[in-house]
Design a protein around this motif. Sequence first.
Motif, short mmCIF file in Angstrom:
data_model
loop_
_atom_site.label_atom_id
_atom_site.label_comp_id
_atom_site.label_asym_id
_atom_site.label_seq_id
_atom_site.Cartn_x
_atom_site.Cartn_y
_atom_site.Cartn_z
N TRP A 291 0.81 -1.22 0.00
CA TRP A 291 0.00 0.00 0.00
C TRP A 291 0.84 1.27 0.00
CZ3 TRP A 291 0.56 3.38 4.06
CH2 TRP A 291 1.25 2.88 5.17
N MET A 292 2.06 1.18 0.50
CA MET A 292 2.91 2.38 0.62
C MET A 292 3.29 2.97 -0.73
SD MET A 292 5.39 1.36 3.79
CE MET A 292 6.43 2.79 3.57
N ARG A 293 3.37 2.15 -1.75
CA ARG A 293 3.85 2.63 -3.05
C ARG A 293 2.89 3.60 -3.73
NH1 ARG A 293 4.94 -2.27 -6.70
NH2 ARG A 293 5.86 -2.96 -4.79
N HIS A 294 1.66 3.67 -3.27
CA HIS A 294 0.66 4.52 -3.91
C HIS A 294 0.56 5.91 -3.29
CE1 HIS A 294 -0.49 1.14 -6.29
NE2 HIS A 294 -0.75 0.43 -5.20
N ASN A 295 1.36 6.20 -2.29
CA ASN A 295 1.32 7.50 -1.63
C ASN A 295 2.76 7.98 -1.47
OD1 ASN A 295 1.33 9.57 0.32
ND2 ASN A 295 -0.58 8.82 1.18
N GLY B 232 8.43 9.33 3.26
CA GLY B 232 8.46 9.85 4.62
C GLY B 232 8.51 8.81 5.72
N MET B 233 7.87 7.68 5.51
CA MET B 233 7.78 6.70 6.59
C MET B 233 9.03 5.82 6.78
SD MET B 233 4.66 4.10 7.12
CE MET B 233 4.69 2.79 8.29
N PRO B 234 9.67 5.33 5.71
CA PRO B 234 10.82 4.43 5.90
C PRO B 234 11.96 4.98 6.75
CG PRO B 234 10.00 4.23 3.68
CD PRO B 234 9.27 5.40 4.31
#
Length: 178
Positions: free
Chosen positions: A106-110, A116-118
Amino acid sequence: MRSLANFILFQLGWFVAVLYPGQLAALAGVAIVAGHLMFISAFPQREFRFILMATVLGSVLDVVHQNLGTLSFPGHEGAYASGMIPAWLVMLWAVFATAVNHCLYWMRHNRLVLFGMPPFAGALAYAAAERVGTIEIGYGLWGIVAIGVGWGLIYPVLVRISQWLESIEEAPLHEQRW
């Protein structure tokens, strides 16, 4: 259901590696990756290629951190003191690679989340491993920042590699899932 199973196996792999670093963690990592490829992955050959690429890149990142003094392994001597990382950490990268295309898909779409999160999640995971004594992070807060920067660079690269592998798939799917 596959993403949930992947999330559980990924967390299990991380906890085993951090709480029992050594041969047990390396063997658990091998078992988790094998189980993932056999029972969770819809495209095991493609995913195996991705896991190999991600494991090599992640291991190189940790070798760089180890050689810069940002990362060390208490109680380990020999090869670990001369620029190598332990097998359990290499296998932890393989276990992490299984999550990129499943529970973390899901992370790849935002873009905000992707970039920012990794840095925060990666640095937090290493800091947690330090708290239980599995690793040592050199240079205090700057070491944690360096690990976060590394994760901020490597995670989008891993997603891009994943997207590239999806694009060369012989039979494209409507919604490409692993």
